[in-house]
Write an enzyme that holds these catalytic residues in place. Sequence first.
Site, PDB file in Angstrom:
ATOM      1  N   ASP A  13     -10.486  -3.862   4.106  1.00  0.00           N
ATOM      2  CA  ASP A  13     -10.780  -5.216   4.559  1.00  0.00           C
ATOM      3  C   ASP A  13     -10.911  -5.162   6.083  1.00  0.00           C
ATOM      4  O   ASP A  13     -10.952  -4.061   6.665  1.00  0.00           O
ATOM      5  CB  ASP A  13      -9.730  -6.231   4.049  1.00  0.00           C
ATOM      6  N   HIS A  14     -10.984  -6.315   6.742  1.00  0.00           N
ATOM      7  CA  HIS A  14     -11.158  -6.336   8.198  1.00  0.00           C
ATOM      8  C   HIS A  14     -10.011  -5.627   8.921  1.00  0.00           C
ATOM      9  O   HIS A  14     -10.218  -4.977   9.934  1.00  0.00           O
ATOM     10  CB  HIS A  14     -11.285  -7.784   8.690  1.00  0.00           C
ATOM     11  N   CYS A  70      -5.983  -1.732   3.679  1.00  0.00           N
ATOM     12  CA  CYS A  70      -5.815  -3.108   4.169  1.00  0.00           C
ATOM     13  C   CYS A  70      -4.635  -3.085   5.130  1.00  0.00           C
ATOM     14  O   CYS A  70      -4.212  -1.999   5.553  1.00  0.00           O
ATOM     15  CB  CYS A  70      -5.652  -4.115   3.035  1.00  0.00           C
ATOM     16  N   GLY A  71      -4.120  -4.234   5.508  1.00  0.00           N
ATOM     17  CA  GLY A  71      -3.050  -4.254   6.515  1.00  0.00           C
ATOM     18  C   GLY A  71      -1.806  -3.518   6.052  1.00  0.00           C
ATOM     19  O   GLY A  71      -1.280  -2.644   6.755  1.00  0.00           O
ATOM     20  N   THR A  72      -1.324  -3.851   4.874  1.00  0.00           N
ATOM     21  CA  THR A  72      -0.120  -3.204   4.332  1.00  0.00           C
ATOM     22  C   THR A  72      -0.423  -2.181   3.245  1.00  0.00           C
ATOM     23  O   THR A  72       0.444  -1.381   2.894  1.00  0.00           O
ATOM     24  CB  THR A  72       0.802  -4.259   3.682  1.00  0.00           C
ATOM     25  N   GLY A  73      -1.601  -2.271   2.666  1.00  0.00           N
ATOM     26  CA  GLY A  73      -1.935  -1.450   1.498  1.00  0.00           C
ATOM     27  C   GLY A  73      -1.467  -2.088   0.193  1.00  0.00           C
ATOM     28  O   GLY A  73      -1.807  -1.609  -0.890  1.00  0.00           O
ATOM     29  N   ILE A  74      -0.727  -3.168   0.304  1.00  0.00           N
ATOM     30  CA  ILE A  74      -0.146  -3.774  -0.903  1.00  0.00           C
ATOM     31  C   ILE A  74      -1.187  -4.593  -1.675  1.00  0.00           C
ATOM     32  O   ILE A  74      -1.326  -4.457  -2.892  1.00  0.00           O
ATOM     33  CB  ILE A  74       1.092  -4.618  -0.536  1.00  0.00           C
ATOM     34  N   GLY A  75      -1.933  -5.442  -0.970  1.00  0.00           N
ATOM     35  CA  GLY A  75      -2.945  -6.257  -1.657  1.00  0.00           C
ATOM     36  C   GLY A  75      -3.982  -5.382  -2.347  1.00  0.00           C
ATOM     37  O   GLY A  75      -4.359  -5.640  -3.500  1.00  0.00           O
ATOM     38  N   MET A  76      -4.443  -4.341  -1.658  1.00  0.00           N
ATOM     39  CA  MET A  76      -5.436  -3.436  -2.259  1.00  0.00           C
ATOM     40  C   MET A  76      -4.854  -2.748  -3.484  1.00  0.00           C
ATOM     41  O   MET A  76      -5.555  -2.566  -4.499  1.00  0.00           O
ATOM     42  CB  MET A  76      -5.880  -2.383  -1.231  1.00  0.00           C
ATOM     43  N   HIS A 103       2.140  13.920 -10.621  1.00  0.00           N
ATOM     44  CA  HIS A 103       2.831  13.229 -11.720  1.00  0.00           C
ATOM     45  C   HIS A 103       2.060  12.026 -12.273  1.00  0.00           C
ATOM     46  O   HIS A 103       2.201  11.702 -13.447  1.00  0.00           O
ATOM     47  CB  HIS A 103       4.214  12.744 -11.257  1.00  0.00           C
ATOM     48  N   ARG A 137       4.321  16.447 -19.775  1.00  0.00           N
ATOM     49  CA  ARG A 137       5.095  15.218 -20.008  1.00  0.00           C
ATOM     50  C   ARG A 137       4.530  14.044 -19.219  1.00  0.00           C
ATOM     51  O   ARG A 137       4.670  12.884 -19.633  1.00  0.00           O
ATOM     52  CB  ARG A 137       6.570  15.434 -19.666  1.00  0.00           C
ATOM     53  N   HIS A 138       3.859  14.346 -18.119  1.00  0.00           N
ATOM     54  CA  HIS A 138       3.280  13.258 -17.313  1.00  0.00           C
ATOM     55  C   HIS A 138       2.062  12.641 -18.011  1.00  0.00           C
ATOM     56  O   HIS A 138       1.808  11.441 -17.887  1.00  0.00           O
ATOM     57  CB  HIS A 138       2.897  13.774 -15.930  1.00  0.00           C
TER      58      HIS A 138
HETATM   59  C1  RB5 Z   1      -5.076  -9.461   6.032  1.00  0.00           C
HETATM   60  O1  RB5 Z   1      -4.571 -10.204   7.083  1.00  0.00           O
HETATM   61  C2  RB5 Z   1      -3.937  -8.869   5.202  1.00  0.00           C
HETATM   62  O2  RB5 Z   1      -3.363  -9.887   4.430  1.00  0.00           O
HETATM   63  C3  RB5 Z   1      -4.452  -7.764   4.326  1.00  0.00           C
HETATM   64  O3  RB5 Z   1      -5.024  -6.781   5.123  1.00  0.00           O
HETATM   65  C4  RB5 Z   1      -3.438  -7.023   3.472  1.00  0.00           C
HETATM   66  O4  RB5 Z   1      -2.349  -6.602   4.225  1.00  0.00           O
HETATM   67  C5  RB5 Z   1      -3.066  -7.641   2.203  1.00  0.00           C
HETATM   68  O5  RB5 Z   1      -2.298  -7.082   1.406  1.00  0.00           O
END
Ligand code: RB5
Length: 165
Positions: A13-14, A70-76, A103, A137-138
Amino acid sequence: MTKERPIVVLASDHAGIGMRKKLRDELLAGGYEVLDLGPETADPVDYPDYAEAVAGPVSRGDARFGVLVCGTGIGMSIAANRFPGVRAALLYDEFAARHARRHNDANVAVFGSRTMRPDAAAHRLKVFLAEPFEGGRHAVRLEKIRRMENRPGQYVPKGAAGCPS
Ligand code: RB5
């Protein structure tokens, strides 16, 4: 004869543009065939759109590996893991990068541009792509995940009680 490298499809993302470009350049230098799906400008975009752009081809088997930033990698990670056959892993350190392949047979590497250093991310990606899946097993465990994809919300492990309704 040179060994053929797998196709790697990338997007961010941006927030992840700078890190994505670094990872792309490292992949190209390593001889990988790379498909970079952007974005090119820093205008805010919605990460699920770019997660879909990468997870779609990986899910269909058109690309062997995907990379998302992305910023945290969590949303992606959340978005990419909605796609059948996609196993997206947030590579928070080298051990995770190695074991996501060994694994989990992960096929999408996810990074957080606001939580990781670019050099560390590039190193983890290199480790990730070089590591084989161990199988055994994996593979049995991954088959259980595959079954969950076919029966969303209905998978109750043997011996475990379902949640009361
Ligand atoms: C964008 O500001 C931020 O929310 C996105 O990059 C990401 O961290 C979402 O998980």
